[in-house]
Design an enzyme around this catalytic site. Structure first.
Site, PDB file in Angstrom:
ATOM      1  N   ASP A  43       0.835  -1.205   0.000  1.00 59.06           N
ATOM      2  CA  ASP A  43       0.000   0.000   0.000  1.00 59.06           C
ATOM      3  C   ASP A  43       0.865   1.248   0.000  1.00 59.06           C
ATOM      4  O   ASP A  43       1.785   1.384   0.821  1.00 59.06           O
ATOM      5  CB  ASP A  43      -0.909   0.015   1.229  1.00 59.06           C
ATOM      6  CG  ASP A  43      -1.795   1.249   1.268  1.00 59.06           C
ATOM      7  OD1 ASP A  43      -2.721   1.333   0.438  1.00 59.06           O
ATOM      8  OD2 ASP A  43      -1.547   2.133   2.099  1.00 59.06           O
ATOM      9  N   TYR A  48       2.550   9.998  -0.263  1.00 58.45           N
ATOM     10  CA  TYR A  48       3.700   9.423   0.440  1.00 58.45           C
ATOM     11  C   TYR A  48       5.003   9.737  -0.287  1.00 58.45           C
ATOM     12  O   TYR A  48       6.085   9.579   0.280  1.00 58.45           O
ATOM     13  CB  TYR A  48       3.568   7.900   0.563  1.00 58.45           C
ATOM     14  CG  TYR A  48       2.382   7.413   1.350  1.00 58.45           C
ATOM     15  CD1 TYR A  48       1.537   8.284   2.050  1.00 58.45           C
ATOM     16  CD2 TYR A  48       2.086   6.056   1.395  1.00 58.45           C
ATOM     17  CE1 TYR A  48       0.455   7.814   2.752  1.00 58.45           C
ATOM     18  CE2 TYR A  48       0.999   5.568   2.107  1.00 58.45           C
ATOM     19  CZ  TYR A  48       0.178   6.454   2.776  1.00 58.45           C
ATOM     20  OH  TYR A  48      -0.902   5.975   3.474  1.00 58.45           O
ATOM     21  N   LYS A  73      -3.284   5.769  -3.632  1.00 64.75           N
ATOM     22  CA  LYS A  73      -4.361   6.717  -3.305  1.00 64.75           C
ATOM     23  C   LYS A  73      -4.155   8.023  -4.075  1.00 64.75           C
ATOM     24  O   LYS A  73      -3.028   8.526  -4.140  1.00 64.75           O
ATOM     25  CB  LYS A  73      -4.357   7.035  -1.804  1.00 64.75           C
ATOM     26  CG  LYS A  73      -4.394   5.817  -0.917  1.00 64.75           C
ATOM     27  CD  LYS A  73      -4.249   6.194   0.551  1.00 64.75           C
ATOM     28  CE  LYS A  73      -3.945   4.968   1.384  1.00 64.75           C
ATOM     29  NZ  LYS A  73      -2.570   4.450   1.153  1.00 64.75           N
ATOM     30  N   HIS A 103      -7.868   9.630  -1.193  1.00 63.80           N
ATOM     31  CA  HIS A 103      -7.115   9.683   0.056  1.00 63.80           C
ATOM     32  C   HIS A 103      -7.837  10.430   1.176  1.00 63.80           C
ATOM     33  O   HIS A 103      -7.733  10.063   2.340  1.00 63.80           O
ATOM     34  CB  HIS A 103      -5.756  10.347  -0.194  1.00 63.80           C
ATOM     35  CG  HIS A 103      -4.721   9.993   0.819  1.00 63.80           C
ATOM     36  ND1 HIS A 103      -3.387   9.912   0.527  1.00 63.80           N
ATOM     37  CD2 HIS A 103      -4.802   9.676   2.134  1.00 63.80           C
ATOM     38  CE1 HIS A 103      -2.703   9.568   1.613  1.00 63.80           C
ATOM     39  NE2 HIS A 103      -3.551   9.433   2.600  1.00 63.80           N
TER      40      HIS A 103
END
Length: 281
Positions: A43, A48, A73, A103
């Site tokens: 994931d 990120y 996401k 997200h």
């Protein structure tokens, strides 16, 4: 690794690797380590800033892309960008995602959801997810969605079991994926006497007891770690089973205690944040 079946018939591993707050170098190494340890669910997210590294880790491993369940996401700033899904695929170096989330419930999230629905129809994603949705925005999305989501990703752990959201999700068959599955490392949670007692009984660690509780609750769980030993240990939870009585005892620990407090102001602030996804390493 054992699997759950989603409401569209797609299977997803019960446990995977979360890459939140990992640098690109850390994420790449953790992905390789996880895949070598038997993980098949990974994931990540636009925000990120390690999608490219996750893709490199997959290619560096000996595991084929077809064996991996990969999720990412979309960030709110790209909900109206018609190229957002394709750009996400490009960063990860793949022609499809097994699961793609919105997200945050911020900005024009229904425009973002329409993108996911179209990507699902086009075969670019195999399942649709929503992350951090709650209250009126969750209700709005479920009412307006032409294709109902398969997964919701929210904070969940023995101190916060998301009982209210689970009641909303049950009629739709939507699976819960837990982030902060260990209570953000809260020592009070990790060192609960009940978990220590169960760990001694089963020859496991307190962490393994908690992760086992998650999968028996029906939660998909994605603990994050950059330590190869911890990564391997986190997956070693499928050779024992907590009894119904033990699950009932753990249920009494629920304090509705969360470590992330969602609110509309914060979500709108997130929607305005600019992430330079293209510049990630």
């Amino acid at each position: 690794m054992q699997n759950f079946e989603l409401n569209n018939g797609v299977t997803i591993p019960m446990l995977g690797l979360g890459t939140f707050q990992m640098s690109p170098d850390q994420a790449q190494k953790a992905v390789v380590s996880a895949l070598e340890s038997g993980y098949r669910l990974l994931d990540t997210a636009n925000a990120y800033l390690n999608e490219k590294a996750v893709g490199r880790g997959i290619r560096e491993s000996s595991v084929t892309r077809q064996e991996i369940f990969l999720s990412s996401k979309l960030w709110p700033t790209v909900y109206q960008d018609k190229t957002a899904v394709d750009k996400t695929l490009q960063r990860l170096g793949t022609d499809h995602l097994d699961l793609l989330f919105l997200h945050q419930p911020a900005g024009d999230f229904m425009a973002g959801y329409r993108q996911l629905e179209q990507a699902y129809r086009d075969g670019k994603i195999k399942a649709i997810g929503i992350s951090n949705f709650h209250g009126k925005k969750l209700t709005q999305l479920l009412e307006q969605a032409k294709i109902k989501p398969q997964v919701i990703q929210v904070e969940a752990h023995p101190y916060y079991t998301q009982s209210e959201i689970r009641e909303v999700l049950t009629p739709y068959g939507i699976k819960l994926m837990a982030w902060y599955p260990l209570g953000h490392g809260d020592h009070s949670l990790l060192n609960e006497p009940l978990f220590t007692k169960l760990a001694q009984k089963y020859g496991k660690s307190n962490v393994q007891i908690i992760l086992r509780w998650h999968v028996q609750m029906g939660f998909i769980v994605i603990p994050g770690s950059t330590d190869p030993k911890h990564i391997k240990d986190n997956a070693n939870i499928f050779d024992f089973e907590l009894t119904p009585e033990e699950m009932a005892q753990i249920a009494k620990l629920d304090q509705k205690k969360r470590y992330y407090i969602p609110n509309d102001a914060r979500e709108e602030q997130y929607a305005q944040m600019q992430m330079d996804f293209e510049a990630q390493k």
